[in-house]
Design a protein around this motif. Structure first.
Motif, PDB file in Angstrom:
ATOM      1  N   GLU A  65      32.877  39.742 -14.566  1.00 15.51           N
ATOM      2  CA  GLU A  65      34.159  39.468 -15.232  1.00 15.51           C
ATOM      3  C   GLU A  65      33.986  38.407 -16.297  1.00 15.51           C
ATOM      4  OE1 GLU A  65      38.736  38.309 -13.961  1.00 15.51           O
ATOM      5  OE2 GLU A  65      37.070  37.652 -12.729  1.00 15.51           O
ATOM      6  N   ALA A 119      31.965  41.019  -7.499  1.00 13.40           N
ATOM      7  CA  ALA A 119      32.376  39.866  -6.703  1.00 13.40           C
ATOM      8  C   ALA A 119      33.740  40.164  -6.087  1.00 13.40           C
ATOM      9  CB  ALA A 119      32.441  38.612  -7.561  1.00 13.40           C
ATOM     10  N   GLU A 120      33.896  39.804  -4.830  1.00 12.43           N
ATOM     11  CA  GLU A 120      35.152  40.109  -4.136  1.00 12.43           C
ATOM     12  C   GLU A 120      36.347  39.463  -4.829  1.00 12.43           C
ATOM     13  OE1 GLU A 120      36.927  40.091   0.431  1.00 12.43           O
ATOM     14  OE2 GLU A 120      35.068  39.042  -0.044  1.00 12.43           O
ATOM     15  N   ASP A 121      36.186  38.230  -5.284  1.00 10.24           N
ATOM     16  CA  ASP A 121      37.275  37.527  -5.969  1.00 10.24           C
ATOM     17  C   ASP A 121      37.677  38.256  -7.247  1.00 10.24           C
ATOM     18  OD1 ASP A 121      37.128  35.672  -3.987  1.00 10.24           O
ATOM     19  OD2 ASP A 121      35.997  34.198  -5.159  1.00 10.24           O
ATOM     20  N   HIS A 122      36.691  38.831  -7.923  1.00 10.03           N
ATOM     21  CA  HIS A 122      36.961  39.544  -9.169  1.00 10.03           C
ATOM     22  C   HIS A 122      37.866  40.742  -8.923  1.00 10.03           C
ATOM     23  CE1 HIS A 122      35.135  41.793 -12.887  1.00 10.03           C
ATOM     24  NE2 HIS A 122      36.418  41.536 -13.011  1.00 10.03           N
ATOM     25  N   LYS A 141      39.963  41.243  -6.492  1.00  9.26           N
ATOM     26  CA  LYS A 141      41.308  40.818  -6.119  1.00  9.26           C
ATOM     27  C   LYS A 141      42.104  40.380  -7.348  1.00  9.26           C
ATOM     28  CE  LYS A 141      40.157  39.224  -1.451  1.00  9.26           C
ATOM     29  NZ  LYS A 141      40.044  38.036  -0.571  1.00  9.26           N
ATOM     30  N   ASP A 142      41.453  39.651  -8.241  1.00  4.82           N
ATOM     31  CA  ASP A 142      42.136  39.129  -9.424  1.00  4.82           C
ATOM     32  C   ASP A 142      42.565  40.225 -10.386  1.00  4.82           C
ATOM     33  OD1 ASP A 142      41.720  36.662  -8.376  1.00  4.82           O
ATOM     34  OD2 ASP A 142      39.997  36.177  -9.654  1.00  4.82           O
ATOM     35  N   SER A 186      30.368  35.595  -4.968  1.00  5.69           N
ATOM     36  CA  SER A 186      30.643  35.253  -6.357  1.00  5.69           C
ATOM     37  C   SER A 186      29.516  34.441  -6.981  1.00  5.69           C
ATOM     38  CB  SER A 186      31.954  34.470  -6.453  1.00  5.69           C
ATOM     39  OG  SER A 186      33.037  35.255  -5.996  1.00  5.69           O
ATOM     40  N   GLU A 187      28.828  33.635  -6.148  1.00  7.48           N
ATOM     41  CA  GLU A 187      27.755  32.795  -6.692  1.00  7.48           C
ATOM     42  C   GLU A 187      26.552  33.614  -7.152  1.00  7.48           C
ATOM     43  OE1 GLU A 187      27.731  32.308  -2.111  1.00  7.48           O
ATOM     44  OE2 GLU A 187      29.196  32.384  -3.749  1.00  7.48           O
TER      45      GLU A 187
END
Length: 475
Positions: free
Chosen positions: A138, A181-184, A186-187, A218-219
């Motif tokens: 992202e 990345a999991e956070d990506h 979700k966002d 994410s890292e």
């Protein structure tokens, strides 16, 4: 014919990197000739504990646990595998769990996870088509960084995209597995579209869920952290450190290579220097147009021959087939490249006798890119080494045909397909020729190449003679 040649010859360029790994592989093959399994079907109290410890580390994977001559699969894993295959479920007295099994090599082994297999990290896909692992990073606004790698051949690409174009990129590459990345994810469920000022109810990025999606930390999308924390594969990360790539491309490449390092463990596969894919130099074809034109997938049925690719695919090699597929999915818009390809086609069309002779030789060529990757990752056997040796012999014949005077052709239109200095591969060819140049036995190298192998063969022959004497005595 151009597609056949360039991809096939390109595989040979990388062969020189294999000499050191090939020698180590031959030593490994020699050692297995005297190794016998001492793990029998005895009741071992620690076996169940050992399996459960490994399974707890990799709960989302199916663990193939080697016991003697078999790989065994236990508990719920066994049920899942039995439902998808013809393996039968039985009960293992050592672990008191349901199990399914498949034959393996009878070797003394230290039990630890040596490799994680996922859809995008297959070293031996069932068909010659490319098997890409893709990573999506992202960026600011709607920008995205892309990286895709065929682990079975080392074919590696980087590029940039956007939320508006990601569906087109996914349909073009058709990855076997996508990393995010999991956070990506979700966002991106609700994103603002800056072009129209409207809020889209469904992000185009959610299209990745139509593929095999793997969420990673994410890292992992931190190129510096990946480089310094992965001492096992430092060479992989050097390939994405280049000024020609944007930071987004590097980040996507770093996450992808981190995943390769994670799944392949201590083994570093051969990875080509990444090529930069630019949408400015390739024709944009959205997924709906791609389907309507039936480029690679038929509108009705599943017969791949009923597609443009199926009609055009007259390639003689597996690498040529992969190259043709990639060019149909992403046609070049650069005039000089198009003209070069037309010149190549014209050359082979005009020189039919030469073309037929080359095709006859190329049809004998194995999938050299995947054979070399097998050597690099330590899973090759002697037949793979013989296949590489045979491919080099074929290439020598091809060069001979091209430069024979009786064909009397101008080779300038296909200069870009030919290796400038074949002597660069002389070391590899000579080593292979000495080791496996003549097929004496499918289980051993040639006599005189290795004293260790010669001693082992002599002992095996002596064992065979003693067995025959005993058989004759007791008849």
């Amino acid at each position: 014919m151009a597609g056949v040649g360039s991809a096939s010859f390109r595989g040979y360029f990388r062969a020189s990197k294999l000499l050191g790994r090939m020698k180590g592989l031959i030593q490994q093959i020699e050692s297995t000739m005297t190794t016998h399994a001492n793990v029998s079907h005895l009741k071992m109290p620690g076996l169940s504990k050992q399996y459960l410890q490994i399974k707890s580390k990799y709960p989302d994977f199916i663990v193939l646990f080697q016991v003697g001559d078999f790989y065994e699969i236990y508990s719920d894993d066994a049920i899942k595998v039995a439902e998808k295959t013809s393996l039968r479920i039985s009960r293992n007295p050592n672990v008191n769990k349901l199990m399914a099994g498949t034959p393996g090599n009878s070797r003394l082994i230290h039990r630890e996870v040596v490799r994680l297999v996922t859809p995008g990290t297959l070293l031996e896909p069932l068909n010659p088509a490319a098997n890409y692992l893709m990573s999506i990073a992202e960026g600011p606004d709607s920008s995205l960084g892309l990286a895709w790698l065929d682990v079975s051949t080392g074919d590696f690409h980087l590029g940039v995209s956007s939320l508006e174009n990601i569906e087109e990129d996914l349909s073009r590459v058709n990855p076997a597995e996508v990393l995010m990345a999991e956070d990506h994810l979700k966002d991106c469920k609700v994103k603002h579209n800056h072009k129209t000022g409207l809020t889209m109810k469904r992000s185009p990025l959610e299209k990745v869920q139509d593929f095999h999606l793997t969420l990673v930390p994410s890292e992992w999308f931190d190129i510096e952290a990946s480089r310094h924390n992965d001492s096992s594969v430092p060479g992989l990360f050097s390939s994405v450190i280049s000024s020609q790539f944007s930071s987004l491309e590097k980040v996507a490449g770093a996450a992808l290579l981190k995943f390769v390092s994670y799944t392949q463990r201590e083994v570093a596969p051969l990875v080509s220097q990444p090529s930069k894919f630019s949408q400015a130099t390739h024709m944009a074809i959205d997924s709906n147009t791609r389907r309507a034109l039936e480029l690679t997938t038929p509108l009705m049925g599943t017969d791949k021959k009923a597609t443009l690719f199926g009609v055009m695919n007259k390639t003689a090699t597996a690498s040529g087939q992969r190259l043709l597929y990639s060019r149909l999915c992403a046609p070049s818009t650069e005039v000089h490249i198009i003209q070069s390809r037309l010149n190549t086609v014209e050359f082979f069309s005009v020189n039919r006798p030469l073309t037929e002779e080359l095709r006859k030789n190329l049809k004998l060529c194995p999938d050299i890119e995947r054979k070399m990757q097998r050597v690099a990752t330590g899973i090759a056997n002697l037949s793979d080494l013989r296949a590489i040796h045979g491919a080099l012999v074929i290439y020598k014949k091809i060069l001979s045909h091209l430069y024979e005077s009786h064909f009397d052709v101008n080779l300038q239109p296909i200069d870009h397909l030919l290796m400038a200095d074949f002597s660069l591969l002389d070391g590899l060819y000579n080593e292979l020729d000495t080791a496996v140049g003549q097929i004496i036995s499918e289980h051993s190298v040639m006599e005189g190449y290795s004293n260790t192998a010669d001693e082992i063969k002599e002992r095996l022959n002596e064992n065979t003679r003693q067995v025959e004497q005993l058989r004759d005595f007791y008849r």
